[in-house]
Design a protein around this motif. Structure first.
Motif, mmCIF file in Angstrom:
data_model
loop_
_atom_site.group_PDB
_atom_site.id
_atom_site.type_symbol
_atom_site.label_atom_id
_atom_site.label_comp_id
_atom_site.label_asym_id
_atom_site.label_seq_id
_atom_site.Cartn_x
_atom_site.Cartn_y
_atom_site.Cartn_z
ATOM 1 N N GLN A 1 2.928 -1.474 4.337
ATOM 2 C CA GLN A 1 2.424 -0.092 4.270
ATOM 3 C C GLN A 1 3.582 0.858 4.598
ATOM 4 O OE1 GLN A 1 -1.249 -0.532 6.761
ATOM 5 N NE2 GLN A 1 -2.329 -0.020 4.883
ATOM 6 N N PRO A 2 4.462 1.116 3.611
ATOM 7 C CA PRO A 2 5.593 1.997 3.902
ATOM 8 C C PRO A 2 5.105 3.380 4.318
ATOM 9 C CG PRO A 2 5.494 1.430 1.541
ATOM 10 C CD PRO A 2 4.410 0.669 2.231
ATOM 11 N N GLU A 3 5.717 3.916 5.368
ATOM 12 C CA GLU A 3 5.255 5.203 5.888
ATOM 13 C C GLU A 3 5.974 6.351 5.201
ATOM 14 O OE1 GLU A 3 4.880 7.686 9.962
ATOM 15 O OE2 GLU A 3 5.663 5.651 10.116
ATOM 16 N N ALA B 1 -4.683 13.018 10.177
ATOM 17 C CA ALA B 1 -5.588 12.510 11.217
ATOM 18 C C ALA B 1 -4.812 11.540 12.099
ATOM 19 C CB ALA B 1 -6.757 11.789 10.556
ATOM 20 N N ALA B 2 -5.128 11.561 13.375
ATOM 21 C CA ALA B 2 -4.443 10.648 14.298
ATOM 22 C C ALA B 2 -4.723 9.226 13.870
ATOM 23 C CB ALA B 2 -4.950 10.880 15.703
ATOM 24 N N ASP C 1 0.860 -1.186 0.000
ATOM 25 C CA ASP C 1 0.000 0.000 0.000
ATOM 26 C C ASP C 1 0.896 1.236 0.000
ATOM 27 O OD1 ASP C 1 -1.770 2.048 0.440
ATOM 28 O OD2 ASP C 1 -2.210 1.498 2.522
ATOM 29 N N ALA C 2 1.104 1.789 -1.202
ATOM 30 C CA ALA C 2 1.943 2.990 -1.334
ATOM 31 C C ALA C 2 1.073 4.178 -1.727
ATOM 32 C CB ALA C 2 3.044 2.747 -2.364
ATOM 33 N N ALA D 1 -4.974 9.145 1.948
ATOM 34 C CA ALA D 1 -5.941 8.209 1.344
ATOM 35 C C ALA D 1 -6.225 7.106 2.373
ATOM 36 C CB ALA D 1 -5.383 7.637 0.043
ATOM 37 N N ASN D 2 -7.029 7.443 3.364
ATOM 38 C CA ASN D 2 -7.205 6.546 4.519
ATOM 39 C C ASN D 2 -8.120 5.365 4.240
ATOM 40 O OD1 ASN D 2 -5.555 8.092 6.177
ATOM 41 N ND2 ASN D 2 -7.219 9.506 6.681
ATOM 42 N N ARG D 3 -9.101 5.594 3.349
ATOM 43 C CA ARG D 3 -10.086 4.529 3.153
ATOM 44 C C ARG D 3 -9.454 3.315 2.473
ATOM 45 N NH1 ARG D 3 -15.276 5.759 -0.029
ATOM 46 N NH2 ARG D 3 -14.753 7.862 0.634
ATOM 47 N N ILE D 4 -8.699 3.567 1.416
ATOM 48 C CA ILE D 4 -8.100 2.435 0.694
ATOM 49 C C ILE D 4 -7.079 1.715 1.589
ATOM 50 C CG2 ILE D 4 -6.345 3.874 -0.486
ATOM 51 C CD1 ILE D 4 -8.094 0.853 -2.060
ATOM 52 N N SER D 5 -6.404 2.462 2.457
ATOM 53 C CA SER D 5 -5.421 1.824 3.353
ATOM 54 C C SER D 5 -6.123 0.933 4.372
ATOM 55 C CB SER D 5 -4.576 2.893 4.066
ATOM 56 O OG SER D 5 -3.802 3.581 3.102
#
Ligand SMILES: NC(=O)c1ccc[n+]([C@@H]2O[C@H](COP(=O)([O-])OP(=O)(O)OC[C@H]3O[C@@H](n4cnc5c(N)ncnc54)[C@H](OP(=O)(O)O)[C@@H]3O)[C@@H](O)[C@H]2O)c1
Length: 230
Positions: free
Chosen positions: A103-105, A229-230, A77-78, A83-87
């Motif tokens: 999920q690379p930050e 967002a937190a 997940d890049a 894009a919070n929903r897809i993650s």
């Protein structure tokens, strides 16, 4: 030289970012079977190494179905940090499918000496933070502009990759077509040309969008920075 990859692996990259394209390049060069998924937000996306598919999956369940039907063995997940929903869908789908998820930050930008940031937590707060008469450059996607439409006492400069399908809802705005530049000088020229007094953006992090932050610092422009967002 690229690291060797497991040739039995079939990697799905959730993309739409410069980082996703770089990961696809690295894996394809190493001989991996890679498909990058794009949401389909831009009409002419740049070609990517490996295969590409475009469009939503239909939620976490649709993504889990895609994983099963296509024999995907790993998801990276890049996507963009906002894009919070897809993650979240990726976490649910990979857990359901029992396959690994990376999920690379992308680290946030950190305030540097000379930065004049007004830090806020939402687009609504960002809109409220602009003084009357501001000429604000909105470095935001089409779907994030509505919060500013009520500020008829401000002038807005909006940059988009594709022309909007419906007219923008601003009383007073300049519309620019194009992408962010990593070059601060290019961004500064744009700010001068449009007599920008404030930059509004989200703290996305990454190099591709950092040109505007450096430009604002050099020009002494206030930046209304929306936190993650937190
Ligand atoms: N948010 C930003 O500011 C920004 C900036 C630059 C690039 N992008 C890229 O633009 C895309 C959409 O961003 P967003 O903020 O709208 O995402 P989002 O709110 O997290 O996702 C909304 C829906 O769009 C679909 N989607 C998102 N990314 C997808 C992908 N890579 N492949 C297939 N479907 C995808 C999914 O639909 P289904 O539920 O139907 O699967 C998802 O539920 C992302 O891929 C992101 O990397 C976003």
């Amino acid at each position: 030289m690229a690291a060797p990859v497991d040739r039995r692996e079939k990697v799905l990259i959730l993309g739409g970012t410069a980082e996703a394209a770089a990961i696809a390049r690295r894996l394809v060069d190493a001989g991996a079977d890679v498909v990058t998924s794009l949401a389909g937000r831009t009409s002419n996306p740049a070609p990517l190494p490996g295969r590409t598919r475009i469009g939503g999956f239909g939620g976490a369940e649709g993504l889990a179905r895609y994983i099963a039907e296509n024999g995907i063995t790993k998801v990276i997940d890049a996507t963009h940090p906002f894009a919070n929903r897809i993650s979240q869908n990726a976490r649910l789908a990979c857990a359901a499918a029992g396959i690994p998820l990376e999920q690379p930050e992308r680290p946030t930008w950190k305030k540097q000496p000379g930065d004049n940031w007004i830090e806020v937590q939402s687009l609504e707060e960002a809109a409220a933070a602009l003084p009357a008469g501001a000429r604000a450059f909105l470095a935001l996607g089409r779907q994030h502009l509505a919060a500013f439409e009520g500020r008829s006492d401000c002038h807005f400069v909006v940059r988009m990759v594709d022309p909007p399908e419906t007219p923008l809802g601003f009383a007073d705005c300049d519309l620019l077509l194009g992408k962010a530049s990593a070059d601060p000088e290019e961004e500064a020229n744009l700010f001068r040309l449009h007599r920008v007094t404030h930059l509004v953006c989200r703290n996305s992090g990454g190099e591709a969008g950092y040109g505007k932050i450096t430009a604002a610092r050099k020009m002494g422009l206030p930046v209304v920075m929306v936190g993650r967002a937190a």
